[in-house]
Design a protein around this motif. Sequence first.
Motif, short mmCIF file in Angstrom:
data_model
loop_
_atom_site.label_atom_id
_atom_site.label_comp_id
_atom_site.label_asym_id
_atom_site.label_seq_id
_atom_site.Cartn_x
_atom_site.Cartn_y
_atom_site.Cartn_z
N ILE A 39 0.87 -1.11 0.07
CA ILE A 39 0.04 0.05 0.04
C ILE A 39 0.97 1.22 0.10
O ILE A 39 1.59 1.63 0.91
CB ILE A 39 -0.92 -0.05 1.20
CG1 ILE A 39 -1.92 -1.05 1.12
CG2 ILE A 39 -1.68 1.11 1.27
CD1 ILE A 39 -2.64 -1.43 2.66
N ALA A 40 1.08 2.00 -1.14
CA ALA A 40 1.73 3.18 -1.14
C ALA A 40 0.66 4.21 -0.76
O ALA A 40 -0.17 4.41 -1.55
CB ALA A 40 2.19 3.32 -2.70
N ARG A 41 1.19 5.07 0.14
CA ARG A 41 0.40 6.14 0.74
C ARG A 41 1.25 7.65 0.33
O ARG A 41 1.88 8.12 1.15
CB ARG A 41 0.22 6.14 2.21
CG ARG A 41 -0.82 5.08 2.48
CD ARG A 41 -0.78 5.00 4.11
NE ARG A 41 -1.65 3.91 4.56
CZ ARG A 41 -1.63 3.06 5.66
NH1 ARG A 41 -0.79 3.47 6.62
NH2 ARG A 41 -2.35 2.28 5.94
N PRO A 42 0.82 8.28 -0.82
CA PRO A 42 1.63 9.27 -1.12
C PRO A 42 1.09 10.27 -0.66
O PRO A 42 0.02 10.63 0.05
CB PRO A 42 1.14 9.60 -2.78
CG PRO A 42 0.80 8.17 -3.27
CD PRO A 42 0.01 7.69 -2.07
N GLY A 43 1.78 11.36 -0.36
CA GLY A 43 1.53 12.59 0.06
C GLY A 43 1.17 13.51 -1.37
O GLY A 43 0.73 13.13 -2.31
N LEU A 44 1.45 14.85 -1.14
CA LEU A 44 0.97 15.77 -2.27
C LEU A 44 2.06 15.42 -3.33
O LEU A 44 3.26 15.25 -3.18
CB LEU A 44 1.34 17.25 -1.84
CG LEU A 44 1.41 18.16 -3.01
CD1 LEU A 44 -0.10 18.13 -3.71
CD2 LEU A 44 1.96 19.55 -2.52
N ILE A 45 1.43 14.94 -4.47
CA ILE A 45 2.17 14.47 -5.58
C ILE A 45 2.32 15.82 -6.79
O ILE A 45 1.26 16.53 -6.92
CB ILE A 45 1.61 13.35 -6.56
CG1 ILE A 45 1.10 12.26 -5.47
CG2 ILE A 45 2.23 12.85 -7.65
CD1 ILE A 45 0.37 10.92 -6.20
N VAL A 46 3.51 16.05 -7.21
CA VAL A 46 3.75 17.37 -7.87
C VAL A 46 4.25 16.81 -9.20
O VAL A 46 5.27 15.91 -9.09
CB VAL A 46 4.15 18.44 -7.11
CG1 VAL A 46 3.46 18.70 -5.79
CG2 VAL A 46 5.65 17.91 -6.82
N GLY A 47 4.27 17.91 -10.05
CA GLY A 47 5.28 17.66 -11.43
C GLY A 47 4.28 17.87 -12.54
O GLY A 47 3.41 18.13 -12.65
N PRO A 48 5.05 17.81 -13.98
CA PRO A 48 4.63 18.36 -14.97
C PRO A 48 3.14 17.41 -15.33
O PRO A 48 3.32 16.27 -14.92
CB PRO A 48 5.50 17.83 -15.98
CG PRO A 48 6.80 17.81 -15.28
CD PRO A 48 6.39 17.34 -13.88
N GLY B 171 3.58 -4.38 2.79
CA GLY B 171 3.32 -3.37 4.04
C GLY B 171 2.54 -1.80 3.64
O GLY B 171 2.52 -1.79 2.17
N ALA B 172 2.39 -1.07 4.27
CA ALA B 172 2.00 0.09 3.76
C ALA B 172 3.08 1.17 4.24
O ALA B 172 3.73 1.13 5.28
CB ALA B 172 0.72 0.44 4.82
N ILE B 173 3.27 2.03 3.28
CA ILE B 173 4.40 2.90 3.33
C ILE B 173 3.99 4.19 2.71
O ILE B 173 3.42 4.40 1.61
CB ILE B 173 5.75 2.41 2.47
CG1 ILE B 173 6.08 1.05 3.02
CG2 ILE B 173 6.71 3.45 2.42
CD1 ILE B 173 7.27 0.57 2.41
N ASN B 174 4.47 5.40 3.46
CA ASN B 174 3.99 6.75 3.28
C ASN B 174 5.06 7.12 2.15
O ASN B 174 6.27 6.99 2.17
CB ASN B 174 4.27 7.65 4.28
CG ASN B 174 3.41 7.74 5.43
OD1 ASN B 174 2.03 7.06 5.30
ND2 ASN B 174 3.78 8.04 6.63
#
Length: 334
Positions: free
Chosen positions: A152-161, A219-222
């Motif tokens: 489980i990938a738990r992204p924070g703010l995703i940014v980019g083009p 697993g779950a990872i920020n």
Amino acid sequence: MTTTTPRVLVLGGTGWLGGEIARAALAAGAAVTCASRGSAPAPSGARHVRVDRDAPDAFREQAVAEALAGEWDEVVDVSSTPAHVSAAVTALGPRARHWTYVSTVSVYAANAQAGADESADLVEPSDHSDYSHAKVAAERACQEGLGDRLLIARPGLIVGPGDRGDRFGYWPARMARAAGRDGARRVLTPTIAGRAAQAIDVADLAAWITSAGAGGLTGAINAVGPETTYGHVLELAAAAAGANPEYVEVEDAWLLARSVNYWAGPRSLPLWLPEEFSAMMRRSDAAFRAAGGRTRPLAETIERVLADERARGLDRERRSGLTAVEEASLLAQV
Ligand SMILES: NC(=O)c1ccc[n+]([C@@H]2O[C@H](COP(=O)([O-])OP(=O)(O)OC[C@H]3O[C@@H](n4cnc5c(N)ncnc54)[C@H](OP(=O)(O)O)[C@@H]3O)[C@@H](O)[C@H]2O)c1
């Protein structure tokens, strides 16, 4: 020695992050299939399978079932609809060696403790129309169906083009306007001191998801970038644009009284958060780093975003931020 090409399925591989993941997997040598309704093409080199996950039994329709037959080395799902997620797990889970569910740091119940890690309490999902609740419910559907084959990938703010939300790009674009025009040098911001920021470049996130999947990480990872400050984001944006802005800082109450919105969307000041959400961009990245997560310097991401903003047009209608007219009217009231 014979080697087989890994088969990777990206459910939603035609969107922004999903497309980047598909491209990263292709670059890593996988045979990539993207499944979506087909509003946008799959990245070049990927196979596209048309599926509407709103349809009952979407994965049992004969054409879809045939197109998605066989074993998958990796399945990535970016959906935020629990019913879509659980249907995919039921249909494809038994044939997946490894599965990555793209969740979010919005699953956490509280956002006030700086440096909180993955053991923090989650929202109790009761209302699937709420994004956070839906993501927790989707995580649970994956856990039940996939057990120890799940990341489980738990992204924070995703940014980019390519970010169609227009949120983070507001600041580089605003600084480019400040650099280029008389009168645009005065930049309205919330008070700058003490505010945090944390962002991950979409390409770095896609690269990590791809290598974590290939490596069987579970697993779950920020999936978050290093913590920085709101002021540093503004500084880097100004430097990238060659601007020398004059910041006009105002209190939260002043902005709220004038119907300026937090975080994102129309008439907002992007990345501005209320006090109770102050640690939403201060999540621990320790597990991510330990699991091979790498992020490029924020300055480089901001250069990429600014180039994208210029290409898309600094004066275009945006989904997030203040318009030039709104900001001028607010500045006139300070
Ligand atoms: N942006 C952020 O800062 C942020 C932060 C944390 C987490 N996240 C998470 O990151 C992920 C973002 O993914 P993304 O950028 O790839 O999203 P996206 O650009 O919105 O793409 C959504 C994908 O799902 C497909 N899709 C939508 N409805 C469908 C349906 N009914 N049936 C089949 N396919 C469907 C879309 O294609 P079609 O429309 O053609 O079907 C597209 O391929 C999400 O999981 C989000 O929760 C985002």
